[in-house]
Design a protein around this motif. Structure first.
Motif, PDB file in Angstrom:
ATOM      1  N   GLY A 178       0.784  -1.234   0.000  1.00 11.39           N
ATOM      2  CA  GLY A 178       0.000   0.000   0.000  1.00 11.39           C
ATOM      3  C   GLY A 178       0.814   1.281   0.000  1.00 11.39           C
ATOM      4  O   GLY A 178       0.259   2.374   0.023  1.00 11.39           O
ATOM      5  N   LYS A 220       4.159   1.454  -4.463  1.00 13.34           N
ATOM      6  CA  LYS A 220       5.158   0.877  -5.365  1.00 13.34           C
ATOM      7  C   LYS A 220       4.573   0.573  -6.743  1.00 13.34           C
ATOM      8  O   LYS A 220       5.121   0.970  -7.770  1.00 13.34           O
ATOM      9  CB  LYS A 220       5.739  -0.426  -4.773  1.00 13.34           C
ATOM     10  N   THR A 221       3.461  -0.178  -6.749  1.00 11.13           N
ATOM     11  CA  THR A 221       2.866  -0.569  -8.033  1.00 11.13           C
ATOM     12  C   THR A 221       2.411   0.651  -8.814  1.00 11.13           C
ATOM     13  O   THR A 221       2.622   0.742 -10.026  1.00 11.13           O
ATOM     14  CB  THR A 221       1.687  -1.541  -7.793  1.00 11.13           C
ATOM     15  N   THR A 222       1.821   1.609  -8.116  1.00 11.65           N
ATOM     16  CA  THR A 222       1.362   2.819  -8.793  1.00 11.65           C
ATOM     17  C   THR A 222       2.544   3.535  -9.452  1.00 11.65           C
ATOM     18  O   THR A 222       2.466   3.959 -10.611  1.00 11.65           O
ATOM     19  CB  THR A 222       0.636   3.751  -7.803  1.00 11.65           C
TER      20      THR A 222
HETATM   21  P1  ADP Z   1       1.810  -1.171  -3.303  1.00 12.45           P
HETATM   22  O1  ADP Z   1       2.100  -1.668  -4.672  1.00 12.45           O
HETATM   23  O2  ADP Z   1       2.996  -0.514  -2.642  1.00 12.45           O
HETATM   24  O3  ADP Z   1       1.198  -2.201  -2.428  1.00 12.45           O
HETATM   25  P2  ADP Z   1      -0.172   0.504  -4.628  1.00 12.45           P
HETATM   26  O4  ADP Z   1       0.626   1.396  -5.501  1.00 12.45           O
HETATM   27  O5  ADP Z   1      -0.842  -0.637  -5.268  1.00 12.45           O
HETATM   28  O6  ADP Z   1       0.720   0.022  -3.396  1.00 12.45           O
HETATM   29  O7  ADP Z   1      -1.271   1.366  -3.889  1.00 12.45           O
HETATM   30  C1  ADP Z   1      -0.991   2.584  -3.206  1.00 12.45           C
HETATM   31  C2  ADP Z   1      -2.258   3.155  -2.590  1.00 12.45           C
HETATM   32  O8  ADP Z   1      -3.161   3.556  -3.616  1.00 12.45           O
HETATM   33  C3  ADP Z   1      -2.999   2.149  -1.743  1.00 12.45           C
HETATM   34  O9  ADP Z   1      -3.542   2.810  -0.642  1.00 12.45           O
HETATM   35  C4  ADP Z   1      -4.100   1.646  -2.668  1.00 12.45           C
HETATM   36  O10 ADP Z   1      -5.219   1.242  -1.949  1.00 12.45           O
HETATM   37  C5  ADP Z   1      -4.380   2.884  -3.512  1.00 12.45           C
HETATM   38  N1  ADP Z   1      -4.853   2.518  -4.872  1.00 12.45           N
HETATM   39  C6  ADP Z   1      -4.168   1.782  -5.769  1.00 12.45           C
HETATM   40  N2  ADP Z   1      -4.850   1.670  -6.932  1.00 12.45           N
HETATM   41  C7  ADP Z   1      -6.006   2.354  -6.749  1.00 12.45           C
HETATM   42  C8  ADP Z   1      -7.162   2.623  -7.567  1.00 12.45           C
HETATM   43  N3  ADP Z   1      -7.243   2.174  -8.827  1.00 12.45           N
HETATM   44  N4  ADP Z   1      -8.146   3.374  -7.029  1.00 12.45           N
HETATM   45  C9  ADP Z   1      -8.063   3.859  -5.779  1.00 12.45           C
HETATM   46  N5  ADP Z   1      -7.011   3.645  -4.957  1.00 12.45           N
HETATM   47  C10 ADP Z   1      -6.004   2.905  -5.427  1.00 12.45           C
END
Ligand code: ADP
Ligand code: MG
Length: 360
Positions: free
Chosen positions: A39, A42-44
């Protein structure tokens, strides 16, 4: 040259902030790990680099060209990047060779070039013997190697990996870490590797960016991230650090649980609260015979404590000890250091390992 620069990158989903201002420069041929808890964004960040979405603020510049900004984002297929997902996303109805060659075929390369590049990548990823099998006939590790081969065969300038080993069991995960690093040393693509696993980052990365709440908390080589964490978050996240709370006495001394410790760090000011980090294995523990007062050994950097519990783990003993102020520390001791719960001990904390942390 695929130098990847993230400049003040922000991504918001409605009012939620997933990426909160990331600036990072990844030099051509470097492997940088984005390491942090679930959360943290990273992925974003990786999807922004790949071009699957546009940033709310900031820019991504690759090889001097702006690929992403809030008003203009080059789509993924225009970026010369390969991304490997957590699920390998192989085509079930295609053989290993067909899966790997797919990216070359849609680029309409000639038969001889495709054959040559396919053969070379199957050899480096040790898949030659499996070329005619279908994904359903492969183990998890073999499927992972196919997804690596498929990403590498198109000779991307930039390789993006999102938790590529999380579906593998522990032994295989360890083996594949070395494999990924070996392939990186061979091809030297600019690589961004996302993981929440500390040892995966340590094994593979040139540089680790520790992320928390959408920001990079610390960037540095593995040795530095481990040896000189700057914040409590980094110290705790990168395995086995104790956090000590104390009060600065002067520039080099901190009072902890009634004893004075010499510490490493600068800019300390008297009478201010201070947090220190020290690793479990950096503390030495000794039994105190006859109830002496180890806190008074001059310059010894010693804290008196009491054993709360200890566990024998074969190669080490894992102690939990209680300080005079009731706070607990973990100490890793040699296996033959056997002191019973309730006994008084002296903890020696080398000054250069008592690291002053920045206030959060
Ligand atoms: P990680 O890869 O580090 O686990 P993410 O980048 O997936 O984290 O997510 C970062 C934050 O953004 C998290 O709080 C997640 O819930 C939120 N998030 C990710 N994708 C979406 C989306 N499509 N809509 C709303 N919130 C999102
Ligand atoms: Mg993720």
């Amino acid at each position: 040259m695929a130098t990847v620069e993230l400049k003040g990158l922000v991504k918001r989903y409605g009012t939620a902030v997933a990426v909160a201002g990331v600036s990072l420069k990844i030099e051509h041929g470097q492997l940088v790990c984005l390491l942090g808890p679930s959360g943290c964004g990273k992925t974003t960040t990786l999807r922004l680099i790949a071009g699957f979405m546009e940033p709310s603020e900031g820019e991504i510049v690759v090889g001097g060209k702006v690929l992403s900004s809030p008003d203009r984002t080059v789509p993924p297929e225009g970026r010369n990047m390969s991304m490997i997902f957590q699920s390998y996303a192989l085509w079930p109805h295609m053989t290993v060779a067909e899966n790997v060659a797919y990216g070359l075929r849609i680029r309409k390369l000639d038969r001889a070039t495709i054959d040559r590049r396919l053969k070379a990548i199957l050899a480096t990823t040790r898949l030659e013997a499996l070329a005619d099998r279908y994904p359903g006939e492969l183990s998890g590790g073999q499927q992972q190697r196919v997804s690596l081969a498929r990403a590498l065969v198109v000779e991307p300038e930039t390789l993006l990996l999102d938790e590529p080993l999380s579906n593998l069991d522990a032994n295989l995960r360890e083996e594949m870490r070395f494999e990924i690093r070996r392939l990186h040393d061979q091809y030297r693509y600019t690589t961004v590797y996302v993981t929440h696993d500390q040892s995966e980052a340590m094994t593979t990365a040139d540089l680790i960016a520790v992320m928390n709440h959408g920001k990079v908390e610390q960037l540095g080589p593995p040795e530095e991230i481990y040896g000189a964490p700057r914040s409590e978050f980094v110290a705790r996240f990168i395995g086995g650090a104790n956090i000590l709370r104390g009060t600065a006495l002067d520039e080099r001394h901190v009072s902890v649980a009634g004893s004075s410790l010499v510490v490493s760090g600068d800019g300390l000011k008297g009478q201010r609260p201070v947090s220190l980090s020290i690793r479990q294995h950096e503390i030495t523990l000794a039994a105190v015979r006859g109830g002496g007062a180890p806190g008074n050994i001059p310059g010894g950097n010693v804290l008196p404590a009491t054993v709360a519990r200890q566990v024998f783990l074969g190669s080490v003993r894992d102690y939990t000890v209680t300080l005079a102020d009731g706070s607990e520390l973990r100490v890793t001791a040699p296996p033959d250091c056997n002191i019973a719960p309730g006994e008084a001990v002296a903890l020696t904390l080398p000054a250069d390992r008592c690291r002053v942390l920045a206030e959060d």
